[in-house]
Design a protein around this motif. Sequence first.
Motif, PDB file in Angstrom:
ATOM      1  N   PHE A 147       0.833  -1.205   0.000  1.00  4.36           N
ATOM      2  CA  PHE A 147       0.000   0.000   0.000  1.00  4.36           C
ATOM      3  C   PHE A 147       0.869   1.257   0.000  1.00  4.36           C
ATOM      4  N   ALA A 148       1.955   1.239   0.774  1.00  2.00           N
ATOM      5  CA  ALA A 148       2.793   2.426   0.959  1.00  2.00           C
ATOM      6  C   ALA A 148       3.576   2.811  -0.290  1.00  2.00           C
ATOM      7  N   THR A 149       3.789   1.887  -1.220  1.00  6.44           N
ATOM      8  CA  THR A 149       4.603   2.196  -2.410  1.00  6.44           C
ATOM      9  C   THR A 149       4.002   3.324  -3.240  1.00  6.44           C
ATOM     10  N   ARG A 150       2.717   3.605  -3.091  1.00  2.00           N
ATOM     11  CA  ARG A 150       2.093   4.710  -3.836  1.00  2.00           C
ATOM     12  C   ARG A 150       2.714   6.054  -3.465  1.00  2.00           C
ATOM     13  N   TYR A 151       3.227   6.158  -2.247  1.00  3.53           N
ATOM     14  CA  TYR A 151       3.804   7.430  -1.799  1.00  3.53           C
ATOM     15  C   TYR A 151       5.197   7.670  -2.381  1.00  3.53           C
ATOM     16  N   LEU A 152       5.791   6.627  -2.957  1.00  2.00           N
ATOM     17  CA  LEU A 152       7.125   6.778  -3.533  1.00  2.00           C
ATOM     18  C   LEU A 152       7.097   7.437  -4.908  1.00  2.00           C
ATOM     19  N   SER A 153       5.916   7.518  -5.497  1.00  2.00           N
ATOM     20  CA  SER A 153       5.788   8.144  -6.820  1.00  2.00           C
ATOM     21  C   SER A 153       5.559   9.654  -6.708  1.00  2.00           C
ATOM     22  N   LYS A 154       5.362  10.149  -5.478  1.00  2.99           N
ATOM     23  CA  LYS A 154       5.088  11.569  -5.264  1.00  2.99           C
ATOM     24  C   LYS A 154       6.292  12.218  -4.585  1.00  2.99           C
ATOM     25  N   LYS A 155       6.893  13.159  -5.244  1.00  2.00           N
ATOM     26  CA  LYS A 155       8.117  13.783  -4.735  1.00  2.00           C
ATOM     27  C   LYS A 155       7.783  14.952  -3.809  1.00  2.00           C
ATOM     28  N   SER A 156       7.451  14.619  -2.578  1.00  2.00           N
ATOM     29  CA  SER A 156       7.166  15.653  -1.586  1.00  2.00           C
ATOM     30  C   SER A 156       7.534  15.118  -0.208  1.00  2.00           C
ATOM     31  N   TRP A 157       7.812  16.054   0.711  1.00  2.00           N
ATOM     32  CA  TRP A 157       8.151  15.657   2.069  1.00  2.00           C
ATOM     33  C   TRP A 157       6.982  14.937   2.744  1.00  2.00           C
ATOM     34  N   GLY A 158       5.775  15.387   2.419  1.00  2.00           N
ATOM     35  CA  GLY A 158       4.591  14.757   2.997  1.00  2.00           C
ATOM     36  C   GLY A 158       4.467  13.294   2.603  1.00  2.00           C
ATOM     37  N   SER A 159       4.691  13.002   1.323  1.00  2.00           N
ATOM     38  CA  SER A 159       4.614  11.622   0.850  1.00  2.00           C
ATOM     39  C   SER A 159       5.730  10.772   1.442  1.00  2.00           C
ATOM     40  N   THR A 160       6.923  11.354   1.548  1.00  2.00           N
ATOM     41  CA  THR A 160       8.045  10.625   2.145  1.00  2.00           C
ATOM     42  C   THR A 160       7.764  10.268   3.597  1.00  2.00           C
ATOM     43  N   LEU A 161       7.206  11.219   4.338  1.00  2.00           N
ATOM     44  CA  LEU A 161       6.867  10.963   5.739  1.00  2.00           C
ATOM     45  C   LEU A 161       5.780   9.901   5.860  1.00  2.00           C
ATOM     46  N   LYS A 162       4.816   9.928   4.949  1.00  2.00           N
ATOM     47  CA  LYS A 162       3.764   8.906   4.961  1.00  2.00           C
ATOM     48  C   LYS A 162       4.362   7.526   4.722  1.00  2.00           C
ATOM     49  N   TYR A 163       5.320   7.452   3.781  1.00  2.00           N
ATOM     50  CA  TYR A 163       5.944   6.161   3.512  1.00  2.00           C
ATOM     51  C   TYR A 163       6.722   5.673   4.730  1.00  2.00           C
ATOM     52  N   ILE A 164       7.486   6.562   5.347  1.00  2.00           N
ATOM     53  CA  ILE A 164       8.258   6.189   6.535  1.00  2.00           C
ATOM     54  C   ILE A 164       7.330   5.713   7.650  1.00  2.00           C
ATOM     55  N   LEU A 165       6.211   6.415   7.829  1.00  2.00           N
ATOM     56  CA  LEU A 165       5.231   6.020   8.849  1.00  2.00           C
ATOM     57  C   LEU A 165       4.699   4.621   8.565  1.00  2.00           C
ATOM     58  N   CYS A 166       4.424   4.333   7.299  1.00  2.00           N
ATOM     59  CA  CYS A 166       3.927   3.003   6.921  1.00  2.00           C
ATOM     60  C   CYS A 166       4.966   1.927   7.230  1.00  2.00           C
ATOM     61  N   VAL A 167       6.244   2.224   6.969  1.00  2.00           N
ATOM     62  CA  VAL A 167       7.308   1.266   7.268  1.00  2.00           C
ATOM     63  C   VAL A 167       7.391   1.013   8.765  1.00  2.00           C
ATOM     64  N   VAL A 168       7.275   2.078   9.565  1.00  2.00           N
ATOM     65  CA  VAL A 168       7.321   1.946  11.029  1.00  2.00           C
ATOM     66  C   VAL A 168       6.165   1.051  11.500  1.00  2.00           C
ATOM     67  N   ILE A 169       4.978   1.291  10.955  1.00  2.00           N
ATOM     68  CA  ILE A 169       3.809   0.483  11.338  1.00  2.00           C
ATOM     69  C   ILE A 169       4.011  -0.958  10.915  1.00  2.00           C
ATOM     70  N   ALA A 170       4.488  -1.169   9.675  1.00  2.00           N
ATOM     71  CA  ALA A 170       4.724  -2.528   9.176  1.00  2.00           C
ATOM     72  C   ALA A 170       5.753  -3.252  10.026  1.00  2.00           C
ATOM     73  N   ALA A 171       6.809  -2.525  10.452  1.00  2.00           N
ATOM     74  CA  ALA A 171       7.837  -3.122  11.297  1.00  2.00           C
ATOM     75  C   ALA A 171       7.278  -3.490  12.669  1.00  2.00           C
ATOM     76  N   GLY A 172       6.168  -2.857  13.056  1.00  2.00           N
ATOM     77  CA  GLY A 172       5.497  -3.210  14.298  1.00  2.00           C
ATOM     78  C   GLY A 172       4.823  -4.566  14.226  1.00  2.00           C
ATOM     79  N   PHE A 173       4.724  -5.107  13.013  1.00  2.00           N
ATOM     80  CA  PHE A 173       4.162  -6.447  12.823  1.00  2.00           C
ATOM     81  C   PHE A 173       5.237  -7.460  12.449  1.00  2.00           C
TER      82      PHE A 173
END
Length: 411
Positions: A147-173
């Motif tokens: 799901f998070a890979t969609r944020y990698l196509s958008k070049k903005s700090w907001g999208s990058t932070l969303k992707y990092i947040l998704c990775v943190v959540i995924a790592a929680g599992f």
Amino acid sequence: MTMIMYFIFFLTASINFIYGVVKKKNLILYGFSLVIIFLLMTFNFDGPDVVVYKLAYEIVGKTPSTAYETTYMEWGYTSLMILGNKIGLNFFAFRIILSFICLSLFCSSIKYYKANGNLIIGLYMLYLFFFDAIQLRNCISQFIILFATRYLSKKSWGSTLKYILCVVIAAGFHKISWLYITFLLINVSQKEKFFKNLFVFVIALFLLCVIAKPVFLQLVNMAAGIIGHGSNYLHGTIAYGFWIVLALHLIGIIPLYLFKNGVKDDGVRANIEIIIKLNIILCLFLPLTLLNNNFNRIFRNNMILTQIGVALMYSHSNKSSNSSKAAMGSLILLTGGWLVSDMMRYEVAKIISPIIENNLIFASNSLADIVLYIAVTAICLLLTFVAFKVKSNRLAHKFEQDNTGINVRQN
């Protein structure tokens, strides 16, 4: 009854695949397939991992105050277990929620990339579903990253932070999800030359590790010793299986790279190029497959994204074109290759049979449990519908604002 379920399951998977091959879509078939996946994924009660997960859920329910100390499972999954027990859910009612989360992320990703849902769901049912049905934590983390890979196509700090947040959540599992933070390398450079050079580097690195395998294994074990844990997980026992992982990974990358220009739609081709780059970045972890079969999941977890990319190339290429033929060959070899390689290492009776045969839908359940399962399912359906409507309204509002801005500029 179980033989009928075998027939229904594999017939449904095959029809979905056929629809994808002829480049057609059937929403009813797609929905029916999701129902079958949901039932078999949620209510199987046997298998190598499911028994462990059920026991862990019950232990956490009895010792919530020390749950984080009494289980090896990550904080995110443990937190959900604590919450599930507190609101009175048994293990299978808890799994209903997990299945809804996974399938919602799955469907959202298919829709985002505009892939043929029937083709992707058919391929999923023929292989990866059987591992996701028993590896709960890995399944959740896999779909969060997808799901998070969609944020990698958008070049903005907001999208990058969303992707990092998704990775943190995924790592929680599942801790292995931390590796996917490297996908942010896609923001370093957009030039094709950079990724060509990176590909050459990672393949050379992999071959070097193969040649110097004893030294590589010693270095890894030393690192595990310094860290203080994980030495057993990192113990090297693989003879040649890493060559299979490399071959299967290249089966996904090479056709995409060689034939992507057969896709004329700029938006589709842009998505394919992103998927190629992410697969190249993932090659950084090929040396880990020399250590243990557990690390194969790094590449297996990314298989759906690769299938989406190849399916896009197939659907948007002329029927008789080389790109179309290469894409279909890649899909068959990629899925079939992973299936055969894993079935060589695992007994079918321990993976496929328990999921289909040992399922609560074939067993007698108390009326209270049935009511609970129906109620939880209904609530999940309602929340999914609300989330879908909110997102649809937000997109419609954004589209309306964009059109208004265009009209203003034109005037």
